[in-house]
Write a protein that holds these residues in place. Sequence first.
Motif, PDB file in Angstrom:
ATOM      1  N   THR A   7       0.730  -1.235   0.148  1.00  0.00           N
ATOM      2  CA  THR A   7      -0.106   0.121   0.049  1.00  0.00           C
ATOM      3  C   THR A   7       1.021   1.268   0.108  1.00  0.00           C
ATOM      4  O   THR A   7       1.945   1.386   0.535  1.00  0.00           O
ATOM      5  N   LEU A   8       0.364   2.353  -0.720  1.00  0.00           N
ATOM      6  CA  LEU A   8       1.307   3.363  -0.971  1.00  0.00           C
ATOM      7  C   LEU A   8       0.483   4.594  -0.468  1.00  0.00           C
ATOM      8  O   LEU A   8      -0.832   4.814  -0.340  1.00  0.00           O
ATOM      9  N   PRO A   9       1.081   5.780   0.381  1.00  0.00           N
ATOM     10  CA  PRO A   9       0.626   7.027   0.541  1.00  0.00           C
ATOM     11  C   PRO A   9       0.503   8.035  -0.629  1.00  0.00           C
ATOM     12  O   PRO A   9       1.048   8.808  -0.946  1.00  0.00           O
ATOM     13  N   MET A  10      -0.448   7.394  -1.528  1.00  0.00           N
ATOM     14  CA  MET A  10      -0.549   7.940  -2.861  1.00  0.00           C
ATOM     15  C   MET A  10      -0.714   9.534  -3.177  1.00  0.00           C
ATOM     16  O   MET A  10      -0.400  10.147  -3.978  1.00  0.00           O
ATOM     17  N   LEU A  11      -1.554  10.192  -1.946  1.00  0.00           N
ATOM     18  CA  LEU A  11      -1.429  11.637  -2.091  1.00  0.00           C
ATOM     19  C   LEU A  11      -0.180  12.384  -1.590  1.00  0.00           C
ATOM     20  O   LEU A  11      -0.041  13.658  -1.666  1.00  0.00           O
ATOM     21  N   ASP A  12       0.888  11.631  -1.295  1.00  0.00           N
ATOM     22  CA  ASP A  12       2.193  12.177  -0.894  1.00  0.00           C
ATOM     23  C   ASP A  12       3.415  11.500  -1.798  1.00  0.00           C
ATOM     24  O   ASP A  12       3.757  10.501  -1.567  1.00  0.00           O
ATOM     25  N   VAL A  13       3.664  12.093  -2.933  1.00  0.00           N
ATOM     26  CA  VAL A  13       4.321  11.663  -3.938  1.00  0.00           C
ATOM     27  C   VAL A  13       5.575  10.944  -3.319  1.00  0.00           C
ATOM     28  O   VAL A  13       6.225   9.804  -3.765  1.00  0.00           O
ATOM     29  N   GLY A  20       6.487  10.325  -0.405  1.00  0.00           N
ATOM     30  CA  GLY A  20       6.238   9.224   0.513  1.00  0.00           C
ATOM     31  C   GLY A  20       5.975   8.163  -0.171  1.00  0.00           C
ATOM     32  O   GLY A  20       6.269   6.945   0.198  1.00  0.00           O
ATOM     33  N   ALA A  21       5.329   8.119  -1.236  1.00  0.00           N
ATOM     34  CA  ALA A  21       4.797   6.855  -2.364  1.00  0.00           C
ATOM     35  C   ALA A  21       6.277   6.205  -2.720  1.00  0.00           C
ATOM     36  O   ALA A  21       6.305   5.067  -2.819  1.00  0.00           O
ATOM     37  N   LEU A  22       6.832   6.960  -3.300  1.00  0.00           N
ATOM     38  CA  LEU A  22       7.930   6.416  -4.067  1.00  0.00           C
ATOM     39  C   LEU A  22       9.130   6.031  -3.032  1.00  0.00           C
ATOM     40  O   LEU A  22       9.663   5.005  -3.441  1.00  0.00           O
ATOM     41  N   ALA A  23       9.290   6.383  -1.776  1.00  0.00           N
ATOM     42  CA  ALA A  23       9.909   5.846  -0.774  1.00  0.00           C
ATOM     43  C   ALA A  23       9.470   4.330  -0.375  1.00  0.00           C
ATOM     44  O   ALA A  23       9.999   3.581   0.093  1.00  0.00           O
ATOM     45  N   GLU A  24       7.941   4.356  -0.222  1.00  0.00           N
ATOM     46  CA  GLU A  24       7.416   3.370   0.092  1.00  0.00           C
ATOM     47  C   GLU A  24       7.486   2.000  -0.904  1.00  0.00           C
ATOM     48  O   GLU A  24       7.593   0.988  -0.613  1.00  0.00           O
ATOM     49  N   ILE A  25       7.494   2.613  -2.177  1.00  0.00           N
ATOM     50  CA  ILE A  25       7.687   1.401  -3.155  1.00  0.00           C
ATOM     51  C   ILE A  25       9.156   0.994  -3.207  1.00  0.00           C
ATOM     52  O   ILE A  25       9.242  -0.266  -3.068  1.00  0.00           O
ATOM     53  N   ALA A  26      10.155   1.736  -2.820  1.00  0.00           N
ATOM     54  CA  ALA A  26      11.586   1.270  -2.871  1.00  0.00           C
ATOM     55  C   ALA A  26      11.563   0.322  -1.400  1.00  0.00           C
ATOM     56  O   ALA A  26      12.307  -0.733  -1.567  1.00  0.00           O
ATOM     57  N   TYR A  27      11.132   0.653  -0.370  1.00  0.00           N
ATOM     58  CA  TYR A  27      11.205  -0.105   0.787  1.00  0.00           C
ATOM     59  C   TYR A  27      10.420  -1.453   0.747  1.00  0.00           C
ATOM     60  O   TYR A  27      10.950  -2.450   1.106  1.00  0.00           O
ATOM     61  N   SER A  28       9.291  -1.188   0.091  1.00  0.00           N
ATOM     62  CA  SER A  28       8.376  -2.305   0.019  1.00  0.00           C
ATOM     63  C   SER A  28       8.781  -3.485  -0.831  1.00  0.00           C
ATOM     64  O   SER A  28       8.658  -4.599  -0.649  1.00  0.00           O
ATOM     65  N   CYS A  29       9.465  -2.941  -1.974  1.00  0.00           N
ATOM     66  CA  CYS A  29       9.961  -3.870  -3.029  1.00  0.00           C
ATOM     67  C   CYS A  29      11.312  -4.434  -2.788  1.00  0.00           C
ATOM     68  O   CYS A  29      11.586  -5.591  -2.909  1.00  0.00           O
ATOM     69  N   ASP A  30      12.217  -3.602  -2.337  1.00  0.00           N
ATOM     70  CA  ASP A  30      13.780  -3.885  -2.145  1.00  0.00           C
ATOM     71  C   ASP A  30      13.805  -4.645  -0.881  1.00  0.00           C
ATOM     72  O   ASP A  30      14.721  -5.164  -0.799  1.00  0.00           O
ATOM     73  N   LEU A  36      10.978  -5.428   1.846  1.00  0.00           N
ATOM     74  CA  LEU A  36      10.137  -6.317   2.127  1.00  0.00           C
ATOM     75  C   LEU A  36       9.738  -7.227   1.012  1.00  0.00           C
ATOM     76  O   LEU A  36       8.729  -8.336   1.374  1.00  0.00           O
ATOM     77  N   LYS A  37      10.051  -6.960   0.062  1.00  0.00           N
ATOM     78  CA  LYS A  37       9.871  -8.317  -1.176  1.00  0.00           C
ATOM     79  C   LYS A  37       8.339  -8.272  -1.456  1.00  0.00           C
ATOM     80  O   LYS A  37       7.850  -9.355  -1.455  1.00  0.00           O
ATOM     81  N   ALA A  38       7.661  -7.320  -1.569  1.00  0.00           N
ATOM     82  CA  ALA A  38       6.239  -7.317  -2.080  1.00  0.00           C
ATOM     83  C   ALA A  38       6.099  -7.661  -3.398  1.00  0.00           C
ATOM     84  O   ALA A  38       6.960  -7.601  -4.306  1.00  0.00           O
ATOM     85  N   ASN A  39       4.932  -8.359  -3.399  1.00  0.00           N
ATOM     86  CA  ASN A  39       4.508  -8.841  -5.032  1.00  0.00           C
ATOM     87  C   ASN A  39       4.065  -7.975  -5.922  1.00  0.00           C
ATOM     88  O   ASN A  39       4.112  -8.171  -7.066  1.00  0.00           O
ATOM     89  N   GLY A  40       4.149  -6.635  -5.373  1.00  0.00           N
ATOM     90  CA  GLY A  40       3.309  -5.735  -6.503  1.00  0.00           C
ATOM     91  C   GLY A  40       2.796  -4.452  -5.724  1.00  0.00           C
ATOM     92  O   GLY A  40       3.168  -4.261  -4.305  1.00  0.00           O
ATOM     93  N   ILE A  41       2.012  -3.772  -6.090  1.00  0.00           N
ATOM     94  CA  ILE A  41       1.376  -2.570  -5.275  1.00  0.00           C
ATOM     95  C   ILE A  41      -0.043  -2.682  -5.600  1.00  0.00           C
ATOM     96  O   ILE A  41      -0.644  -3.018  -6.378  1.00  0.00           O
ATOM     97  N   ALA A  42      -0.755  -2.076  -4.385  1.00  0.00           N
ATOM     98  CA  ALA A  42      -2.104  -1.948  -3.992  1.00  0.00           C
ATOM     99  C   ALA A  42      -2.538  -0.622  -4.124  1.00  0.00           C
ATOM    100  O   ALA A  42      -1.834   0.181  -3.504  1.00  0.00           O
TER     101      ALA A  42
END
Length: 356
Positions: free
Chosen positions: A142-148, A150-160, A162-168
Motif C-alpha cells: 500500500t502507498l500513501p498516494m497523495l504524498d508522492v 512518501g509513495a516513492l519511498a514506500e515503493i523502494a522499501y516495500s519492493c527492495d 519487504l519483497k512485495a509482490n506488487g502494489i495495491a
Amino acid sequence: MFHTTTDSSCNHCAPRRSFLTGLLTATAATVLPSCATTSKDAPLPAVAKRALVDVHHHVWAPASLKELEARKLAEPPARNWSLNKTMDDMAKAGVTYTLTSPTTPAAGFGDVATMRSMARISNEYGAQLARDYPNQFGFFATLPMLDVDGALAEIAYSCDVLKANGIAMLTSYNGKWLGDKAFAPIMDEINRRKLIVYTHPSNTQCCQNLQEGVPGSTIEFATDTTRTITSLLFSGTATRCKDIKFIFSHAGGTMPFLVERLVMLPKLNANFGKILPSDQVLPTLRSFYYDTAQASHPGALLSLLNLVDVSQVVFGTDFPYRTSLDHVKGLMAMGFSMNDLTAIESRNALRILGRA
C-alpha cells in the motif's frame, strides 16, 4: 447475441464467440433460479479442490485497525476479521496462496504523517505474514498516494526490503483517479520496475451518500473502477506505462458494459483521440487483468469474457466481504472447461507473478 465493437478480423474473436455460446448454454441453471442445481450449502465438487491463487483478499494489521476504529472508519468485516478466519476460509475452498492487501480507505486519509504510517504498518504486516507463511501468503504493498515523495519511498522499501509482490492502489484518492498527472511520478517508477498494480475501488468524494441506505460498495465501487480505467486510458498513462500489469477488481466494474462508449470517446473528443485513438482502446483494455471478486456469476463474467480472453482473468474473493467458497462455486457453475477453470483459478496469476 454477443456484439461488441471488435474488429471482425480479430484472431481471437471467433474462439471467444464459440466459448460464449457454449457458456451461455452451460449457465442456464445459474441464470434461471428455478433450474438452480447448487444450493448455498451444497458440498464443494471434488473437481474444484485444487491449488487456487487469490489476488483479492483483505487483511488488517492490528495497529492499522486500531487507527481505523478511532476514526470510525472500520467496517464490521474489518473489526471481525482474524488471521484464523482467513486461513479457515482458504482451506474450505482450496485456496493455497493468497495475495493480501487492505481495502478502502487503505492509506488514503489523514495528514501526510498518518498516510505514511498507515502504509508502512500495512506493508510490514503483509510482509510478516509472507515470512511466517511463505507458501501461503504474499502481499501487495500500500502507498500513501497523495504524498508522492512518501509513495516513492514506500515503493523502494516495500519492493527492495519487504519483497512485495506488487502494489495495491485504490481507484481514486480525494477525487483524483489513477491517470491524474499528480500520480505520474509514481506510475513511472512502478513502470520502470515492471510491477503488478492491483486496484481496489473506492467511493469517491463526488458520490457519497447519494441514496439513503445504499452503501458505496453497491453501485459506486463498480463505477469508480470504470472511472479510473477511463482515466488511465485517456491521460496517456496506460500507453506510457506499458510495463505495468494492471489488475482491476470485480471484473472491471461497469467497464465491460460501457466498452462501446469508451471506444467512441476518442471520436467525440479530438484531444482524447490524439492520446489514444479509437482503434487502440480495445487492445489496451485487453492487455489488463480482471479479477473475479464479487463477479463469479454470468452477469459479470459473460460481459467481461466478451471483451477479454480467459488468459486475462484471475481469481479473487474479496474476503471477508465474501467467502472464497462463494467464488469457487460460482465459477464451477459457469461451465468452463477444466483448462480455462484452472487458468482463472491459478495459472494466470502464477504467470503474472513469474511463478509459472
